[in-house]
Each structure stands twice: as C-alpha cells, then as structure tokens.
Design a protein around this motif. Structure first.
Motif, PDB file in Angstrom:
ATOM      1  N   VAL A  61       0.829  -1.199   0.000  1.00  0.00           N
ATOM      2  CA  VAL A  61       0.000   0.000   0.000  1.00  0.00           C
ATOM      3  C   VAL A  61       0.864   1.251   0.000  1.00  0.00           C
ATOM      4  CG1 VAL A  61      -1.800   1.271   1.235  1.00  0.00           C
ATOM      5  CG2 VAL A  61      -1.785  -1.231   1.278  1.00  0.00           C
ATOM      6  N   VAL A  62       0.427   2.249  -0.769  1.00  0.00           N
ATOM      7  CA  VAL A  62       1.059   3.573  -0.770  1.00  0.00           C
ATOM      8  C   VAL A  62      -0.028   4.619  -0.526  1.00  0.00           C
ATOM      9  CG1 VAL A  62       2.241   5.318  -2.153  1.00  0.00           C
ATOM     10  CG2 VAL A  62       2.929   2.925  -2.327  1.00  0.00           C
ATOM     11  N   HIS A  63       0.166   5.427   0.522  1.00  0.00           N
ATOM     12  CA  HIS A  63      -0.694   6.590   0.741  1.00  0.00           C
ATOM     13  C   HIS A  63       0.011   7.786   0.083  1.00  0.00           C
ATOM     14  CE1 HIS A  63      -1.784   3.814   4.040  1.00  0.00           C
ATOM     15  NE2 HIS A  63      -3.015   4.245   3.780  1.00  0.00           N
ATOM     16  N   VAL A  64      -0.443   8.145  -1.090  1.00  0.00           N
ATOM     17  CA  VAL A  64       0.244   9.144  -1.906  1.00  0.00           C
ATOM     18  C   VAL A  64       0.349  10.456  -1.143  1.00  0.00           C
ATOM     19  CG1 VAL A  64       0.177  10.440  -4.072  1.00  0.00           C
ATOM     20  CG2 VAL A  64      -0.569   8.041  -4.018  1.00  0.00           C
ATOM     21  N   GLY A  65       1.578  10.983  -1.065  1.00  0.00           N
ATOM     22  CA  GLY A  65       1.815  12.237  -0.363  1.00  0.00           C
ATOM     23  C   GLY A  65       1.774  12.112   1.140  1.00  0.00           C
ATOM     24  N   GLY A  66       1.639  10.883   1.650  1.00  0.00           N
ATOM     25  CA  GLY A  66       1.562  10.685   3.089  1.00  0.00           C
ATOM     26  C   GLY A  66       0.229  11.083   3.693  1.00  0.00           C
ATOM     27  N   TRP A  67      -0.774  11.343   2.854  1.00  0.00           N
ATOM     28  CA  TRP A  67      -2.073  11.754   3.359  1.00  0.00           C
ATOM     29  C   TRP A  67      -2.832  10.552   3.920  1.00  0.00           C
ATOM     30  CZ3 TRP A  67      -3.493  16.778   3.707  1.00  0.00           C
ATOM     31  CH2 TRP A  67      -2.775  17.703   2.939  1.00  0.00           C
ATOM     32  N   ALA A  68      -3.700  10.839   4.863  1.00  0.00           N
ATOM     33  CA  ALA A  68      -4.570   9.807   5.420  1.00  0.00           C
ATOM     34  C   ALA A  68      -5.535   9.324   4.344  1.00  0.00           C
ATOM     35  CB  ALA A  68      -5.352  10.359   6.613  1.00  0.00           C
ATOM     36  N   PRO A  69      -6.020   8.086   4.456  1.00  0.00           N
ATOM     37  CA  PRO A  69      -6.959   7.567   3.442  1.00  0.00           C
ATOM     38  C   PRO A  69      -8.202   8.433   3.274  1.00  0.00           C
ATOM     39  CG  PRO A  69      -6.204   5.809   4.879  1.00  0.00           C
ATOM     40  CD  PRO A  69      -5.691   7.079   5.477  1.00  0.00           C
ATOM     41  N   THR A  70      -8.596   9.130   4.312  1.00  0.00           N
ATOM     42  CA  THR A  70      -9.786   9.980   4.212  1.00  0.00           C
ATOM     43  C   THR A  70      -9.552  11.211   3.356  1.00  0.00           C
ATOM     44  OG1 THR A  70      -9.097  11.011   6.286  1.00  0.00           O
ATOM     45  CG2 THR A  70     -10.733   9.240   6.418  1.00  0.00           C
ATOM     46  N   ASP A  71      -8.278  11.573   3.153  1.00  0.00           N
ATOM     47  CA  ASP A  71      -7.963  12.833   2.484  1.00  0.00           C
ATOM     48  C   ASP A  71      -7.224  12.672   1.162  1.00  0.00           C
ATOM     49  OD1 ASP A  71      -9.003  14.221   4.734  1.00  0.00           O
ATOM     50  OD2 ASP A  71      -7.084  13.989   5.769  1.00  0.00           O
ATOM     51  N   GLY A  72      -6.547  11.568   0.954  1.00  0.00           N
ATOM     52  CA  GLY A  72      -5.688  11.446  -0.224  1.00  0.00           C
ATOM     53  C   GLY A  72      -5.924  10.170  -1.006  1.00  0.00           C
ATOM     54  N   ILE A  73      -5.111   9.994  -2.053  1.00  0.00           N
ATOM     55  CA  ILE A  73      -5.207   8.832  -2.929  1.00  0.00           C
ATOM     56  C   ILE A  73      -4.437   7.667  -2.316  1.00  0.00           C
ATOM     57  CG2 ILE A  73      -4.537   7.921  -5.190  1.00  0.00           C
ATOM     58  CD1 ILE A  73      -4.939  10.725  -6.304  1.00  0.00           C
ATOM     59  N   VAL A 126       0.084   4.825 -22.791  1.00  0.00           N
ATOM     60  CA  VAL A 126      -0.968   5.495 -22.012  1.00  0.00           C
ATOM     61  C   VAL A 126      -2.073   4.495 -21.685  1.00  0.00           C
ATOM     62  CG1 VAL A 126      -2.760   7.269 -22.068  1.00  0.00           C
ATOM     63  CG2 VAL A 126      -0.466   7.801 -22.895  1.00  0.00           C
ATOM     64  N   LEU A 127      -2.406   3.644 -22.647  1.00  0.00           N
ATOM     65  CA  LEU A 127      -3.392   2.593 -22.393  1.00  0.00           C
ATOM     66  C   LEU A 127      -2.929   1.682 -21.262  1.00  0.00           C
ATOM     67  CD1 LEU A 127      -6.061   1.233 -23.561  1.00  0.00           C
ATOM     68  CD2 LEU A 127      -4.500  -0.317 -24.732  1.00  0.00           C
ATOM     69  N   SER A 128      -1.660   1.298 -21.288  1.00  0.00           N
ATOM     70  CA  SER A 128      -1.111   0.449 -20.234  1.00  0.00           C
ATOM     71  C   SER A 128      -1.169   1.148 -18.883  1.00  0.00           C
ATOM     72  CB  SER A 128       0.337   0.070 -20.574  1.00  0.00           C
ATOM     73  OG  SER A 128       0.922  -0.691 -19.541  1.00  0.00           O
ATOM     74  N   ALA A 129      -0.864   2.439 -18.871  1.00  0.00           N
ATOM     75  CA  ALA A 129      -0.931   3.205 -17.619  1.00  0.00           C
ATOM     76  C   ALA A 129      -2.364   3.269 -17.097  1.00  0.00           C
ATOM     77  CB  ALA A 129      -0.383   4.611 -17.832  1.00  0.00           C
ATOM     78  N   GLY A 130      -3.326   3.436 -18.000  1.00  0.00           N
ATOM     79  CA  GLY A 130      -4.728   3.472 -17.586  1.00  0.00           C
ATOM     80  C   GLY A 130      -5.184   2.150 -17.012  1.00  0.00           C
ATOM     81  N   VAL A 131      -4.769   1.045 -17.635  1.00  0.00           N
ATOM     82  CA  VAL A 131      -5.108  -0.284 -17.128  1.00  0.00           C
ATOM     83  C   VAL A 131      -4.539  -0.472 -15.727  1.00  0.00           C
ATOM     84  CG1 VAL A 131      -4.715  -2.750 -17.448  1.00  0.00           C
ATOM     85  CG2 VAL A 131      -5.348  -1.335 -19.403  1.00  0.00           C
ATOM     86  N   SER A 132      -3.262  -0.151 -15.546  1.00  0.00           N
ATOM     87  CA  SER A 132      -2.619  -0.304 -14.240  1.00  0.00           C
ATOM     88  C   SER A 132      -3.259   0.610 -13.193  1.00  0.00           C
ATOM     89  CB  SER A 132      -1.120  -0.002 -14.344  1.00  0.00           C
ATOM     90  OG  SER A 132      -0.464  -0.951 -15.160  1.00  0.00           O
ATOM     91  N   THR A 133      -3.608   1.837 -13.601  1.00  0.00           N
ATOM     92  CA  THR A 133      -4.266   2.761 -12.670  1.00  0.00           C
ATOM     93  C   THR A 133      -5.556   2.164 -12.133  1.00  0.00           C
ATOM     94  OG1 THR A 133      -3.332   4.703 -13.767  1.00  0.00           O
ATOM     95  CG2 THR A 133      -5.299   5.048 -12.439  1.00  0.00           C
ATOM     96  N   THR A 134      -6.350   1.578 -13.022  1.00  0.00           N
ATOM     97  CA  THR A 134      -7.603   0.964 -12.594  1.00  0.00           C
ATOM     98  C   THR A 134      -7.360  -0.187 -11.630  1.00  0.00           C
ATOM     99  OG1 THR A 134      -8.607   1.551 -14.718  1.00  0.00           O
ATOM    100  CG2 THR A 134      -9.715  -0.134 -13.410  1.00  0.00           C
ATOM    101  N   PHE A 135      -6.357  -1.007 -11.923  1.00  0.00           N
ATOM    102  CA  PHE A 135      -6.106  -2.197 -11.117  1.00  0.00           C
ATOM    103  C   PHE A 135      -5.564  -1.868  -9.720  1.00  0.00           C
ATOM    104  CE2 PHE A 135      -5.357  -4.864 -15.195  1.00  0.00           C
ATOM    105  CZ  PHE A 135      -6.728  -4.988 -15.353  1.00  0.00           C
ATOM    106  N   ILE A 136      -4.819  -0.787  -9.568  1.00  0.00           N
ATOM    107  CA  ILE A 136      -4.181  -0.520  -8.270  1.00  0.00           C
ATOM    108  C   ILE A 136      -4.851   0.611  -7.495  1.00  0.00           C
ATOM    109  CG2 ILE A 136      -1.979  -1.299  -9.216  1.00  0.00           C
ATOM    110  CD1 ILE A 136      -1.001   1.578  -9.188  1.00  0.00           C
ATOM    111  N   SER A 137      -5.931   1.160  -8.018  1.00  0.00           N
ATOM    112  CA  SER A 137      -6.593   2.279  -7.345  1.00  0.00           C
ATOM    113  C   SER A 137      -7.282   1.815  -6.069  1.00  0.00           C
ATOM    114  CB  SER A 137      -7.620   2.932  -8.271  1.00  0.00           C
ATOM    115  OG  SER A 137      -6.981   3.546  -9.363  1.00  0.00           O
ATOM    116  N   GLY A 138      -7.164   2.632  -5.032  1.00  0.00           N
ATOM    117  CA  GLY A 138      -7.812   2.353  -3.761  1.00  0.00           C
ATOM    118  C   GLY A 138      -9.030   3.205  -3.516  1.00  0.00           C
ATOM    119  N   ASP A 139      -9.438   3.986  -4.512  1.00  0.00           N
ATOM    120  CA  ASP A 139     -10.663   4.773  -4.374  1.00  0.00           C
ATOM    121  C   ASP A 139     -11.386   4.833  -5.714  1.00  0.00           C
ATOM    122  OD1 ASP A 139     -10.239   7.605  -5.735  1.00  0.00           O
ATOM    123  OD2 ASP A 139      -8.373   7.146  -4.690  1.00  0.00           O
TER     124      ASP A 139
END
Length: 517
Positions: A61-73, A126-139
């Motif tokens: 898990v990565v909390h992008v920018g160190g933000w809490a799950p309630t506030d960040g990606i 870009v297509l590959s990046a979009g696929v990966s974004t969908t698969f690893i998104s936590g929100d």
C-alpha cells in the motif's frame, strides 16, 4: 509503508514517462521501440515482485503524499491486482512486439496504403498506464481516472488509419464508453453524497450504515456502469461492431484488456463494498443471457473477427458467473478464468491478423486450405481455439470446471441452470471455432471461375508470414499453454486472493491501519 510498496506507483509512472519519451522521439522509430519495450519489461518485473510480496507479506500500500486515506489517494497491490497487471503487461508486450514485427508503427489502411502513425507507441503506453491505474486504485474516483485514460487512448487506437469504418466504429465506441463513464461518475457523486468518501476501504464500513434502499440504488448504478464497460448483455451490442474494424494488434489488445477492466471493477466492488449479495440473482441472469446470446451470435458469423468478438461477449458471462455466485470458490475460478481469457482472446486476434496477411481476408467463406499453405498458422489457430472451447486439459477447461464446481456447491436452481448454460456455451464455442477451422483451414479454396481456384492473397510473397509477427504470436500461444502447466500453483494463488477478497479484513487492515476506527 511496506518493504516493496515504493514500487507500486511505478506501474503507472513508468508507462507515462515512456509515453512522454515516445512523443519526444516522434520519427525516431528505434528509440520508440526501445523505450516501449524497456518500460513494459520493467513493469512486468515490478509486478511479479509485487505479486510475491503481496502473497507472502500482504497487500502493498502507498498513501500518496503521506495523506490519510480519508484525504488522499491510496494505491494498493494485492494478489488480484498484481495478477491482473502481470497478464495485461504480458499481452501488451506481445501486441507491441507484433506491431514492431510489421516493420513500422503503423498499419495497413484499406483505402490509402500506409498511414503514418507515430502516436501508436505513446498511445499504447498510455493505455497500459490506464489499465494499471484501474487495477491498483484504492478509491472510486481514481479508478474513474483510469477508465478515462483508457477511453482516450483506446479511441486513438481504434481510429488508426482514419478509414470511414474505423471512425464510425470509434464514434460508437466513444458514445458507449461515455455512457459507462457517466453512469460511473453519477454513482461516485451519489456515493460521496451518501457517505462522505470515495475510498474503497472506508466505503466498505460506511455503506453498511446507510439505508438499505439507498445502498441498492448506488449498487445498481455501479453495476450498470461496469457492465456497459464489460459488454454484459443487453449492453454488449456495441462490441462486435467496434472491435473488428481496428488493425489486428489494436483489436487484440482491446479484446484482451478493455472488457476485463469492467470485470475487475465488478470483482472489487462486489466483494468489498456489497458483500451481502443483494443483486447476485440479477447478475446470475445477466451471466446466463450473456453466455447464450453471445455464443448464438458467434455460431452465425462467417467473418473470423466477428465470430471472435461474439465469443468474447459470450465468455464474459463465465466471468460474471463466478462473481455472481459470491463464494470464495466462485471468485477464485473467476480470477483464474479472467487470466486465461485475457491471454487466449488476445492470442486468437493476433492469429486472425496472420490469417488476414496470408489470405487477404478474414471471411472464412473466402478462405480455404490455410493449414496446407501454412501448417504453422494452422497450429497457432488450433491450439488457442481449443483452449477457448474448454477442451481438456487446457486452462479453459480447468477454469470452467472451477466455475461449475462453485455453481454446484451453491446448489440453487439458478446456479444449476448456469452450470447447464455454461456447458451448452462451451459446446457451441467448440462448434463455432470448428466451423471456422473447417472452412478456412481444412476446407478447399472456393472456386472463383470455372477451372480456376482461389489463391490466398500474398501467400508465399515473403511478407505474409514473417518472424517479426509469428514469434510474438507463438510466444503468446506458449504463455497460454503455460497457464495450463502452472494451473495448480496459480489456482492456489487465486484461492488465497479470493479468500482475502471475501473476508475483506486483509484489505481493510492494509489500507486503513492506524486510521481504522
């Protein structure tokens, strides 16, 4: 932060950086090819490492920018998302290598010769990046961003060459995709209004506290959005009219990946957000109708691309079958089958591209004797076609048996009906591919004039079957066979993945941690 979690963002960042390099290197074909293959190779290695890390040490898990799950990606790689990234990267690499094997990053254009398309490499990344974004998104909203990246890149790829047929198909595809995105965005807005968050882990707890009727409305909106994307009946009519018009590598990557993004989203939200199974009966009916209607369309087709497009729709029903059963066994079989189907469907569309190069057409009634002209081409079609039909001992058979076992274990009349429907669909799939084989590969070439025989276009010309397009196709056929050889260990991983998905606790603990209330 976990030991390997720093690698997670690279699954998206590297393809985007590679796309930027390729845009800067327009006109420098070797640089584009090197950049694209290097990036995808790095993504494949990272995703394999993350699979082992997630399997042994839990979700990364990565909390992008160190933000809490309630506030960040939040970005998260568990067993499911790691498996999806691995297989999607493998097929993307094969498709890219196939396109390179054609001798240029452009495709034959039916009306104007060669279309200069230097945007192919950056767009596929870009297509590959979009696929990966969908698969690893936590929100949900970040998942929506991945969907939109896919939409933008896929529209460019679908209309490569700018022919009238491709533009018309592209317009249809964009209209349907925008409808799916609109439904998804509406669902996100309503979910945020009802719960105050779009984070998947937080939603898993907050959705339980809202009124049941409200939860059902939100659930229906999400299912509609994802089912349009996944081409679930009755929202599947657009697919057979859109995919066959694109160049072979584009059709292959579309068939392998785009509908599976919708299936992944269904697996994730059904297990994490709506585990009560309120709409599982509706999904079972959708699965049955998707299987039957899709395969009935396939058996009537003369064109190989359209036949495969209808089988693609039909076999989405198998995936929905496993999801709708709702048990750990059903979800595990669905995960295994989606990995199989991504590989086999991509392979068959690449082989169809070879058929078109050798025979000059994909209409089976205008072909004949291809197995005698090119035995290798016959083998390359026959093996994945039998795998798609579920002939033992291929991975398609093993995945279908897993789905049927899950249906039998549930024991309801509807799940047993689905088991019967899946057997009928498998037999009709065998009939559809055998019919194409009999006409195009085994039969005699059609008579065009008295005393004259049709000769496949460009056969023996030296350009019809080159190593540059044959080798990546052979590699993907071998990868499909490899899934059969490692089916035991792979099923063990999918079993563990599905158990975590059904339990939900490993995901919630990994994402929320100290923020969990």
């Amino acid at each position: 932060m976990n030991e390997f979690s720093w690698m997670v963002p690279l699954l998206v960042v590297l393809p985007l950086v590679g796309a930027g390099i390729n845009l800067a290197a327009v006109g420098r074909t070797r640089v584009q090819r090197l950049a694209s293959m290097s990036v995808l190779t790095a993504v494949l290695i990272i995703s394999v490492v993350l699979l082992f890390a997630a399997d042994q040490r839990g979700p990364q898990v990565v909390h992008v920018g160190g933000w809490a799950p309630t506030d960040g990606i939040v970005l998260i790689v568990d067993r499911l998302s790691a498996l999806m990234v691995i297989v999607s990267t493998v097929v993307t690499m094969a498709v890219l290598r196939y396109s390179i094997g054609q001798g240029r990053s452009s495709f034959d254009n039916e009306s104007d010769g060669h279309a200069p398309l230097p945007v192919f490499h950056p767009t596929i990344l870009v297509l590959s990046a979009g696929v990966s974004t969908t698969f690893i998104s936590g929100d949900l909203f970040h998942m929506y961003v991945g969907f939109e990246m896919l939409l933008a890149a896929s529209f460019v790829l679908l209309t490569l060459g700018g022919t009238e047929a491709r533009v018309r198909a592209g317009v249809t595809y964009v209209f349907v995709s925008l409808l799916s995105s609109m439904l998804f965005l509406l669902a996100i807005a309503m979910i945020y209004a009802a719960t105050g968050t779009v984070n998947l882990a937080i939603l898993a707890t907050r959705l339980e506290t809202i009124p049941h009727d409200t939860s059902v409305v939100l659930h229906v909106l999400l299912i509609l959005g994802f089912c349009v994307k996944a081409a679930v009946f009755p929202m599947s009519g657009w697919l057979p009219d859109s995919y066959p018009t694109a160049p072979a590598p584009v059709t292959a990557v579309f068939a392998g990946l785009l509908t599976k993004v919708g299936i992944y989203a269904l697996i994730r939200t059904q297990t994490l957000l709506f585990p009560d199974g309120t709409l599982n009966t509706l999904l079972m009916w959708a699965a049955l109708l998707t299987m039957i209607v899709g395969i009935l369309g396939a058996v009537t087709q003369d064109d190989i691309k359209r036949m495969l497009s209808f089988t693609l729709v039909s076999h989405i029903g198998y995936l929905l079958f496993g999801i709708s059963v709702g048990s750990s066994a059903g979800v595990s079989a669905a995960i295994f089958y989606v990995l199989h189907h991504i590989t086999i469907q991509t392979t068959l569309f690449l082989v169809t591209g070879l058929v078109e190069r050798v025979g000059g057409t994909t209409a089976s009634s205008h072909l004949g004797g291809l197995a005698r002209i090119s035995p290798l081409l016959g083998i390359l079609f026959f093996v994945p076609a039998m795998n798609l039909a579920g002939i033992p001992p291929f991975s398609g058979f093993l995945g279908k048996v897993g789905l049927m076992q899950a249906g039998v274990e549930q024991g309801t009349w509807l799940s047993m009906t689905l088991v019967v429907g899946s057997v009928v669909t498998s037999l009709l799939t065998l009939y559809a591919v055998a019919r194409i084989w009999g006409r195009a590969f085994w039969g005699s070439p059609p008579q065009v004039e008295e005393g004259m025989t049709y000769t496949p276009a460009r056969s023996g010309s030296g350009r019809a079957m080159g190593a540059g397009v044959v080798m990546p196709t052979m590699a993907l056929v071998a990868f499909g066979l490899g899934l059969t050889l490692v089916a035991g260990p792979l099923f063990e991983i999918t079993d563990r993945a599905s158990l975590d998905l059904v339990l939900r606790e490993p995901y919630l603990l990994a994402v929320l941690g100290e923020w969990r209330q």
